[in-house]
Design a protein around this motif. Structure first.
Motif, PDB file in Angstrom:
ATOM      1  N   PHE A  45       0.862  -1.169   0.000  1.00  0.00           N
ATOM      2  CA  PHE A  45       0.000   0.000   0.000  1.00  0.00           C
ATOM      3  C   PHE A  45       0.902   1.223   0.000  1.00  0.00           C
ATOM      4  O   PHE A  45       1.836   1.319   0.812  1.00  0.00           O
ATOM      5  N   ILE A  46       0.610   2.159  -0.902  1.00  0.00           N
ATOM      6  CA  ILE A  46       1.365   3.412  -0.946  1.00  0.00           C
ATOM      7  C   ILE A  46       0.358   4.543  -0.865  1.00  0.00           C
ATOM      8  O   ILE A  46      -0.554   4.643  -1.695  1.00  0.00           O
ATOM      9  N   GLY A  47       0.488   5.366   0.152  1.00  0.00           N
ATOM     10  CA  GLY A  47      -0.383   6.537   0.295  1.00  0.00           C
ATOM     11  C   GLY A  47       0.339   7.747  -0.265  1.00  0.00           C
ATOM     12  O   GLY A  47       1.496   8.004   0.082  1.00  0.00           O
ATOM     13  N   THR A  48      -0.350   8.482  -1.117  1.00  0.00           N
ATOM     14  CA  THR A  48       0.268   9.614  -1.818  1.00  0.00           C
ATOM     15  C   THR A  48      -0.558  10.877  -1.587  1.00  0.00           C
ATOM     16  O   THR A  48      -1.793  10.814  -1.549  1.00  0.00           O
ATOM     17  N   MET A  49       0.103  12.008  -1.470  1.00  0.00           N
ATOM     18  CA  MET A  49      -0.624  13.256  -1.222  1.00  0.00           C
ATOM     19  C   MET A  49      -1.409  13.706  -2.453  1.00  0.00           C
ATOM     20  O   MET A  49      -0.892  13.736  -3.562  1.00  0.00           O
ATOM     21  N   ARG A  50      -2.682  14.060  -2.224  1.00  0.00           N
ATOM     22  CA  ARG A  50      -3.542  14.619  -3.291  1.00  0.00           C
ATOM     23  C   ARG A  50      -3.445  16.149  -3.275  1.00  0.00           C
ATOM     24  O   ARG A  50      -3.017  16.730  -2.275  1.00  0.00           O
ATOM     25  N   ASP A  51      -3.922  16.779  -4.355  1.00  0.00           N
ATOM     26  CA  ASP A  51      -3.952  18.255  -4.371  1.00  0.00           C
ATOM     27  C   ASP A  51      -5.351  18.782  -4.048  1.00  0.00           C
ATOM     28  O   ASP A  51      -5.676  19.925  -4.306  1.00  0.00           O
ATOM     29  N   PHE A  52      -6.176  17.906  -3.489  1.00  0.00           N
ATOM     30  CA  PHE A  52      -7.514  18.334  -3.076  1.00  0.00           C
ATOM     31  C   PHE A  52      -7.916  17.553  -1.836  1.00  0.00           C
ATOM     32  O   PHE A  52      -7.381  16.483  -1.562  1.00  0.00           O
ATOM     33  N   SER A  53      -8.860  18.128  -1.089  1.00  0.00           N
ATOM     34  CA  SER A  53      -9.473  17.418   0.042  1.00  0.00           C
ATOM     35  C   SER A  53     -10.909  17.931   0.063  1.00  0.00           C
ATOM     36  O   SER A  53     -11.548  17.971  -0.983  1.00  0.00           O
ATOM     37  N   ASP A  54     -11.409  18.339   1.233  1.00  0.00           N
ATOM     38  CA  ASP A  54     -12.687  19.036   1.242  1.00  0.00           C
ATOM     39  C   ASP A  54     -12.499  20.412   0.607  1.00  0.00           C
ATOM     40  O   ASP A  54     -13.446  21.046   0.185  1.00  0.00           O
ATOM     41  N   ARG A  55     -11.238  20.854   0.597  1.00  0.00           N
ATOM     42  CA  ARG A  55     -10.891  22.150   0.010  1.00  0.00           C
ATOM     43  C   ARG A  55     -10.116  21.915  -1.283  1.00  0.00           C
ATOM     44  O   ARG A  55      -9.382  20.933  -1.401  1.00  0.00           O
ATOM     45  N   PRO A  56     -10.234  22.830  -2.252  1.00  0.00           N
ATOM     46  CA  PRO A  56      -9.517  22.640  -3.525  1.00  0.00           C
ATOM     47  C   PRO A  56      -8.087  23.186  -3.461  1.00  0.00           C
ATOM     48  O   PRO A  56      -7.736  23.919  -2.536  1.00  0.00           O
ATOM     49  N   ASP A  57      -7.334  22.814  -4.464  1.00  0.00           N
ATOM     50  CA  ASP A  57      -6.019  23.417  -4.709  1.00  0.00           C
ATOM     51  C   ASP A  57      -5.081  23.388  -3.505  1.00  0.00           C
ATOM     52  O   ASP A  57      -4.492  24.406  -3.144  1.00  0.00           O
ATOM     53  N   ILE A  58      -4.958  22.230  -2.908  1.00  0.00           N
ATOM     54  CA  ILE A  58      -4.022  22.083  -1.796  1.00  0.00           C
ATOM     55  C   ILE A  58      -2.605  22.075  -2.382  1.00  0.00           C
ATOM     56  O   ILE A  58      -2.285  21.256  -3.247  1.00  0.00           O
ATOM     57  N   SER A  59      -1.780  22.999  -1.914  1.00  0.00           N
ATOM     58  CA  SER A  59      -0.441  23.139  -2.504  1.00  0.00           C
ATOM     59  C   SER A  59       0.639  22.430  -1.691  1.00  0.00           C
ATOM     60  O   SER A  59       1.689  22.064  -2.229  1.00  0.00           O
ATOM     61  N   ARG A  60       0.403  22.275  -0.387  1.00  0.00           N
ATOM     62  CA  ARG A  60       1.396  21.582   0.441  1.00  0.00           C
ATOM     63  C   ARG A  60       0.739  21.111   1.722  1.00  0.00           C
ATOM     64  O   ARG A  60      -0.381  21.537   2.051  1.00  0.00           O
ATOM     65  N   MET A  61       1.449  20.245   2.413  1.00  0.00           N
ATOM     66  CA  MET A  61       0.901  19.692   3.648  1.00  0.00           C
ATOM     67  C   MET A  61       2.046  19.503   4.646  1.00  0.00           C
ATOM     68  O   MET A  61       3.160  19.137   4.260  1.00  0.00           O
ATOM     69  N   LEU A  62       1.736  19.779   5.912  1.00  0.00           N
ATOM     70  CA  LEU A  62       2.710  19.559   6.972  1.00  0.00           C
ATOM     71  C   LEU A  62       2.273  18.335   7.765  1.00  0.00           C
ATOM     72  O   LEU A  62       1.134  18.264   8.222  1.00  0.00           O
ATOM     73  N   LEU A  63       3.178  17.376   7.897  1.00  0.00           N
ATOM     74  CA  LEU A  63       2.891  16.163   8.663  1.00  0.00           C
ATOM     75  C   LEU A  63       3.641  16.239   9.989  1.00  0.00           C
ATOM     76  O   LEU A  63       4.873  16.210  10.019  1.00  0.00           O
ATOM     77  N   GLU A  64       2.863  16.374  11.071  1.00  0.00           N
ATOM     78  CA  GLU A  64       3.462  16.442  12.406  1.00  0.00           C
ATOM     79  C   GLU A  64       3.306  15.076  13.086  1.00  0.00           C
ATOM     80  O   GLU A  64       2.370  14.331  12.756  1.00  0.00           O
ATOM     81  N   HIS A  65       4.175  14.768  14.018  1.00  0.00           N
ATOM     82  CA  HIS A  65       3.997  13.523  14.774  1.00  0.00           C
ATOM     83  C   HIS A  65       4.542  13.663  16.183  1.00  0.00           C
ATOM     84  O   HIS A  65       5.149  14.688  16.523  1.00  0.00           O
ATOM     85  N   TYR A  66       4.313  12.645  16.977  1.00  0.00           N
ATOM     86  CA  TYR A  66       4.785  12.576  18.367  1.00  0.00           C
ATOM     87  C   TYR A  66       5.861  11.499  18.342  1.00  0.00           C
ATOM     88  O   TYR A  66       5.553  10.301  18.464  1.00  0.00           O
ATOM     89  N   PRO A  67       7.121  11.899  18.091  1.00  0.00           N
ATOM     90  CA  PRO A  67       8.158  10.939  17.706  1.00  0.00           C
ATOM     91  C   PRO A  67       8.254   9.661  18.541  1.00  0.00           C
ATOM     92  O   PRO A  67       8.235   8.556  17.982  1.00  0.00           O
ATOM     93  N   ALA A  68       8.351   9.798  19.862  1.00  0.00           N
ATOM     94  CA  ALA A  68       8.546   8.582  20.673  1.00  0.00           C
ATOM     95  C   ALA A  68       7.331   7.661  20.590  1.00  0.00           C
ATOM     96  O   ALA A  68       7.468   6.433  20.517  1.00  0.00           O
ATOM     97  N   MET A  69       6.134   8.258  20.555  1.00  0.00           N
ATOM     98  CA  MET A  69       4.927   7.428  20.515  1.00  0.00           C
ATOM     99  C   MET A  69       4.712   6.835  19.124  1.00  0.00           C
ATOM    100  O   MET A  69       4.251   5.706  18.975  1.00  0.00           O
ATOM    101  N   THR A  70       5.082   7.582  18.105  1.00  0.00           N
ATOM    102  CA  THR A  70       4.972   7.074  16.735  1.00  0.00           C
ATOM    103  C   THR A  70       5.817   5.823  16.573  1.00  0.00           C
ATOM    104  O   THR A  70       5.353   4.799  16.072  1.00  0.00           O
TER     105      THR A  70
END
Lengths: 145, 89
Positions: free
Chosen positions: A35-60
């Motif tokens: 399975f490969i998940g890839t970023m789309r340029d749309f969601s509920d909103r159009p024209d998504i230009s970038r995305m920030l992926l945050e995480h909780y390192p130790a718990m991740t």
């Protein structure tokens, strides 16, 4: 078995090939499910230009290991790979790669499906999407349609 | 009496609870980390660390890297994290 988080861009097919090249199970596995998940340029909103992926390192790290371990207990997997991206991504970038190897197809397919669903509901990652109107946190998972 | 009160204060001062916030909650609360001298449970940690902000209904809690509840008890040295529903993958 391997799972990790990457702060730089990931090349899914190279990661899968590299994992397979390190294996000593040639001849034992008859199925590889990916399975490969890839970023789309749309969601509920159009024209998504970038995305920030945050995480909780130790718990991740803990949860990716736990998921991998649970999958091994549920199915007869010969190998498993989970890599998740963090940081800034743009449309077309890979976000997550999961690959499962097993002797027969059912274990690899079911484990791969289970892993992505559990990861989406348990692993502490969060997405913030940006378009010309600004940034908004994604508030929940889609149902996968 | 004075002596036992002093001991109690000393014990409280020695406690340390690390509180972390992530994603939209981090932005809402305005900081990543807070260190508390004492908190009996996750709810009290939330109240102290956010200055009594109302907890969102979908608030998730983790204690020492495992999912927990707001009522879950905290001990010295614990790390409690608050975050919204996860959206990875």
């Amino acid at each position: 078995m391997s799972s990790w988080v990457s702060e730089t861009s990931i090349e899914p097919w190279s990661l899968i090939a590299e994992q397979q090249s390190k294996q000593t199970i040639q001849g034992e596995f008859g199925a590889t499910a990916t399975f490969i998940g890839t970023m789309r340029d749309f969601s509920d909103r159009p024209d998504i230009s970038r995305m920030l992926l945050e995480h909780y390192p130790a718990m991740t790290s803990r949860y990716l290991d736990k998921l991998e371990q649970s999958a091994r207990e549920k199915w007869a997997l010969l190998d498993c790979l989970i890599v998740h991206r963090v940081g800034e991504v743009t449309p077309g970038d890979a976000i997550v790669v999961i690959a499962c190897w097993s002797a027969h197809r059912r274990a690899a397919l079911d484990a791969c499906n289970w892993l992505i669903e559990e990861l989406k509901h348990q692993a502490p990652f969060w997405k913030k999407e940006f378009n010309a109107q600004g940034g908004e946190w994604v508030t929940g998972n889609t149902d996968g349609h | 009496m004075v002596s036992s009160n002093f001991k109690l204060a000393e014990t409280i001062n020695q406690m340390s609870i690390q509180v972390k916030f992530f994603a939209s909650l981090r932005e809402k609360v305005g900081h990543n980390d807070v260190e508390l001298a004492s908190a009996q449970n996750a709810l009290e940690a939330w109240q102290l660390a956010t200055n009594n902000m109302t907890a969102p209904e979908n608030l998730l809690v983790a204690i020492n890297l495992d999912y927990a509840k707001l009522e879950s008890t905290l001990n010295d040295g614990d790390e409690v994290a608050f975050f919204p529903p996860v959206t990875g993958g």
